[in-house]
Design a protein around this motif. Sequence first.
Motif, PDB file in Angstrom:
ATOM      1  N   GLU A 122       8.078 -66.295  19.603  1.00 16.24           N
ATOM      2  CA  GLU A 122       8.744 -67.499  19.138  1.00 16.24           C
ATOM      3  C   GLU A 122      10.213 -67.187  18.815  1.00 16.24           C
ATOM      4  O   GLU A 122      10.536 -66.106  18.302  1.00 16.24           O
ATOM      5  CB  GLU A 122       8.058 -68.028  17.880  1.00 16.24           C
ATOM      6  N   GLU A 161      12.141 -68.352  16.532  1.00 18.40           N
ATOM      7  CA  GLU A 161      12.391 -68.143  15.105  1.00 18.40           C
ATOM      8  C   GLU A 161      11.967 -66.737  14.693  1.00 18.40           C
ATOM      9  O   GLU A 161      12.649 -66.069  13.915  1.00 18.40           O
ATOM     10  CB  GLU A 161      11.642 -69.182  14.283  1.00 18.40           C
ATOM     11  N   ASP A 162      10.819 -66.282  15.238  1.00 19.80           N
ATOM     12  CA  ASP A 162      10.368 -64.930  14.933  1.00 19.80           C
ATOM     13  C   ASP A 162      11.368 -63.897  15.452  1.00 19.80           C
ATOM     14  O   ASP A 162      11.688 -62.913  14.770  1.00 19.80           O
ATOM     15  CB  ASP A 162       8.998 -64.676  15.566  1.00 19.80           C
ATOM     16  N   GLU A 219      14.522 -64.324  15.909  1.00 16.68           N
ATOM     17  CA  GLU A 219      15.733 -64.385  15.081  1.00 16.68           C
ATOM     18  C   GLU A 219      15.541 -63.607  13.782  1.00 16.68           C
ATOM     19  O   GLU A 219      16.433 -62.872  13.340  1.00 16.68           O
ATOM     20  CB  GLU A 219      16.072 -65.842  14.771  1.00 16.68           C
ATOM     21  N   HIS A 220      14.366 -63.738  13.161  1.00 21.04           N
ATOM     22  CA  HIS A 220      14.089 -62.976  11.932  1.00 21.04           C
ATOM     23  C   HIS A 220      14.121 -61.472  12.219  1.00 21.04           C
ATOM     24  O   HIS A 220      14.682 -60.688  11.442  1.00 21.04           O
ATOM     25  CB  HIS A 220      12.733 -63.364  11.359  1.00 21.04           C
ATOM     26  N   SER A 262      17.769 -60.335  12.983  1.00 26.23           N
ATOM     27  CA  SER A 262      18.586 -60.330  11.757  1.00 26.23           C
ATOM     28  C   SER A 262      18.272 -59.113  10.906  1.00 26.23           C
ATOM     29  O   SER A 262      19.183 -58.465  10.354  1.00 26.23           O
ATOM     30  CB  SER A 262      18.327 -61.612  10.958  1.00 26.23           C
ATOM     31  N   ARG A 284      11.161 -61.457   5.662  1.00 22.17           N
ATOM     32  CA  ARG A 284      10.813 -62.391   6.735  1.00 22.17           C
ATOM     33  C   ARG A 284      10.434 -61.631   8.010  1.00 22.17           C
ATOM     34  O   ARG A 284       9.489 -61.996   8.707  1.00 22.17           O
ATOM     35  CB  ARG A 284      11.992 -63.320   7.011  1.00 22.17           C
TER      36      ARG A 284
END
Length: 1003
Positions: free
Chosen positions: A926, A928-929, A931-932, A935, A992
Amino acid sequence: MTLDGAAEGRSGSLQGRLARLGFADAALAVRLLSDPGLVGLGTDAVVDLSLAADPDLALATLSRIAETGDPAARALVAELDEDEESRRRVLTVLGASVALGDHLVRHPGDWTVLRAHDEGAPDFAPVDVVRSELLRAVGADPRATPPVASGSGTEVLSALRVAYRRRLLAIAAADLADGAAFVEVSAALADLADGTLEAALAIARSEHPDASDLVRIAVLALGKCGGHELNYISDVDVVYVVEPRDGVDETEAIRAGTRLAQSLMRACNAPTPEGSIWEVDPNLRPEGKSGALVRTLASYDGYYRRWASTWEFQALLKARPAAGDLDLGAAFVDLVTPFVWSAADRPNFVEDVQAMRRRVEENVPAKDADRQLKLGSGGLRDVEFSVQLLQLVHGRSDVMLHSSTTMTALESLATWGYVGREDASNLAQSYAFLRTLEHRIQLHRLRRTHVVPDSDVALRHIARSMGMRTDPVAELNDAWKKHRREVRRLHEKLFYRPLLNAVARLDAGEARLTHEAARQRLEALGYVDPAGALRNLEALTSGVTRRAAIQRTLLPVMLGWFAGAPNPDAGLLAFRRMSDSLGSTPWYLRLLRDESLAAQRLATILASSRYASDLLMRAPEGVTMLADDDELVPRTREALDAEALAAARRYEDPEVAVAAVRALRRRELFRTAVAELLGLAQVDDAGVALSAIAGATITGALEIAERAVTAERGSALPTRFLVVAMGRFGGGELGFASDADVLFVHDPLPGADDRDAHEAALAVAAELRRLLMIPTPDPALEVDASLRPEGRNGPLVRTIASYASYYEKWSSAWEAQALLRAEPVAGDDALGREFVAIIDPLRYPEGGIGESDVREIRRLKARMEAERLPRGADPGLHTKLGRGGLSDVEWVAQLITLQHGHAVPALRTTRTVPALDGAVAAGLLEAEDAEHLASAWRMATRVRDAVMLVKGRASDMVPTDTRDLAAVSQVLGYPPGESGALLDDYRRITRRARGVVERVFYA
C-alpha cells in the motif's frame, strides 16, 4: 618659416608637411604661420604644435594672442623659440582648452604662469599662497581678520575671475604638460576653490559691512571639494554655519549670515564680462532647498539628531572647513563626525545606501546612459559609493578609514584588509582613468559635463591629451570600456557584499571588538567558555598585521554565526587553528572577506561538525568550495573514477599514489558533508554520493594494487579481478560512518595456472585493503569482505566459477538476500556482467522464494532484534536494529523483492526506497505503508549521518545526552531549543513504520 633647415619655397609643400604632422586644416595653418606675429616661429615650435592634443586649436589660439599686439604676446612668441620647456607647456595647454586659450587672448600677460618653473619647485602653489593671491585680486588684505574686499561691483567680480583663471592655467599646465597625477590636480583645484570662496566672502563683507560685527560665519565644503578631489568645472557643494557675536540676537545674526551667504554665492555665480566661475550649491544643507540657508551649531545638532536621512550623513563624510571662520568650521566638523561614524548603526543603513545608488543610476537619461561617465553603470559614482559605504560600515570601529578623499580611503581600506590589494589597485587605476578622462572633457571649454562625446573629432583630441597617439579614438574607447567593466565588476563585488550588511547590524561596540565588548558579547551569545573564547579572539586579532586587521573585520560577525550553530566554542577554536595554519596564505582571508557566504558557511560548519572540521583541518584549501553552491554538488561516479585513476597513475610509489587517491576521497567527503550540513542535499543524494566516492577510491586503489603486485611478481597478472559492492555500499546508500562491504572475484586468464592466479588475486585484494588502511591524516576506508560465502571462514577471494558452484549448491536464504544489493563497483567490467548473470537467478528466483525460506528470513530477523541490539539500548532509538529502524525497512523491501523480483522488473534494484516504490507500483504494498517505511528509513539514515557529522565518530543510537541531542537536532534543521521535537518525531515516524513491518513482514 622652415621645417627641414632649408628654405621652403612652395606653400603646397609646406601644407603637405603640416598635414603629415597632424594638422587637420593644413591650408589654414600655412596662412596662420605666415602672419606677421608668428612668422618667426622655428621648426621646433611647429613640431611641438603638432604634438598638442589639437594642433589646429593651439595654432589658431596662438595666432589670436599674437594679433592682440600686446607686448606680452610678443614676449610669449619670442619665448616659444627660446625655451623648449616653456614652449611645450604653453602649446600643450593651448591645444587642449578653448576656454583657457580665450582667457590668454584677453589677458596675454597671464602666459607667464605657464613658464617652466625651476627644477625642484612645487607643481602647485600652497593653499595659503593661492588664498592670498585671490584676496589681493579683490583688494582685500590677506592678513586682516576678517578680510574685506575693496568693492563689490562688476570690476571686482571680474578681477576675481581673472585671478581664478590665471591660477587655473598653472594647474592645467602641471596636469597636461607635466603629467601630474589627477589626485594632485584635484587637490589643487580644491585649494583654488577654497581661495575663491574666501575672496567671494570678502566681497560679500564689503557689500554688508555691518554683518561681520554681528555674526561669525564658516563655509564648509562638501562633496568633491570637501574631499580635496574637485573637477575643473563643478558645482562646489557647501553648507554655512553661523554663530552670533557676543550680545547679538540669534535671529539678527542668522539674517546677517544669510545675507553674507547669498552675496558669496552671487560673487561666484554672477555673469560678468569675464564669465562666471562655478555654481556654489548649498542644497546639501538640512531640508535641502526648502531649508534655512544658514544655521547655528545648535540648530545643526538638533536636526542631525532627529531628522537627518542616511544620505545626509554620507554627504557629511567629506565635510571640512573651506573659508571664513575656520575655528567655527572645525567645531562643525567635530559636531557632525560622531553622526557620520555612527550612521551605519541606523536600521537598514546598507540597504538604504544601496537603494540610493540604484535610484541615481535609474535616473540617468536614456540617451546619455551609455556615455555617462559619472552616474552610469561603471562610472565614478560606482567607485565613490563603494568606498564610502565600506568606510561608513567599517569606519565605526577603525579611525584609519576616516579620510574624505576617495583614493586615500581606498588605500586605507586595502592597507587594513577591508578590500583586497588587487581589487583596490584595479579600482584605483580605473578611477584614476575615469577622473582623468572627466578632467580632459571638462577642460576643453570649462563646461560642467560628465558625458563622453560621441564625435570622433572630439574623442581624438581628448585621447591625444591623455597620451594616446597610435589610434587615439580606438584606444580611448577600448580603455574606457575596459575600465568601465572593471569598475562595475568591483562595485557589484564590494558594494553588495553581504558581509557589509552583517557588520552594519552590529552595534559600534560589537564591531570594535574591544576586550570588554568581546567578553560581554561572548557571554550574551551563549559561549560555554567565554574566557577560552576570548583567548582565541585575542590570538586571532592581536597585532598590527594585515592578517589581524582582516580578522578584526571578520570576527565580530563570525561570532554571531558561530553562536547560531550547535557548538560555538568548538567553532571558534577550530577557526583559530585553521587561521594559524592558513592565515598567511594570501587567498584564505581574502576569500572570507570578499565572499562572506563562504565565511558564514565556514562558521556554521566549524561550529556544527567535528567530522567536517577534521576533514578541513587536514586540507584547509577545501574552504574554497564554500563560496559557490555549484562547488557543493556531488560529482558523478564517472568524473570521480577518471580523477582517481589519473591520481593513481601519476606516481610510481604505491603509498604515494594511494595518498593522492585518498586525498581525493577526503575532498569529496568534505564536499558531501558540507552539502548535508547546509541543507543543500537530500538524504538519498548523500548516500549515492558517498557510495560513488567509495567506488572511485576502490577503483584507484585497485589500479595501484594491481600495479604493485605486477611489479612484485615481475610479470602480468594471470587473472581478471573484480570488486563487488555489497550491503549499503552496493545499494548506493552508504553513510558517513559506513565501511565498504565487498566481495572479491577473479577469473584466471586462459592457460594460467589456477594456483598462481589465486595467489595473484589474493595478493591484489590484500594490497588493496592495506593501501586503504595505511595510517595517514586522511580517513581510512575499511574494505570488509565478511559477506563472502562462508563468511570470515571462507576464502577472501574466489573465482567466478567457485562463486557459481557455491551458490548453486550451498547458498542459503540470507545469502540470496545479501546478493540483492550486490553491484560490481571496480575492476573488469566484463567479469562484472558475468557475475551479475550468475547471481540474478538466485536473488530474483523464478516463482519467488518458498515458504520455508520466508520463515527462515523472519526467524533470522527476529533473532537479530533479540540478540544484536546492544544491552540496555532503547529499542525505539536504535537507528539500525531498533523498531522501525533501517533493518526493519530494508528487510521488508528485500523480502518483497525475493518473492516477486523475477516477475516485477521494478523491484530489481539494489536501493531500498526505489524497491518500495516498485512494490507500490506493482500493487504489492500500500502507498501509505510505503510512505511510512520510506519516512522511517530516511529519518534513521539522517540521524545516523548527523551523529557522525556532529561527533566525528559513529553511533547507531539517537543521542539522549542533552548537548549531543541539541547539536544533532540543529544539524537536522530543528530550531535551537527544540531538540525534544527530534525525539518525538523519531519515535512517531518509526512507530508507524514498525506497525507496517509487523503487518507486512511478520504476517
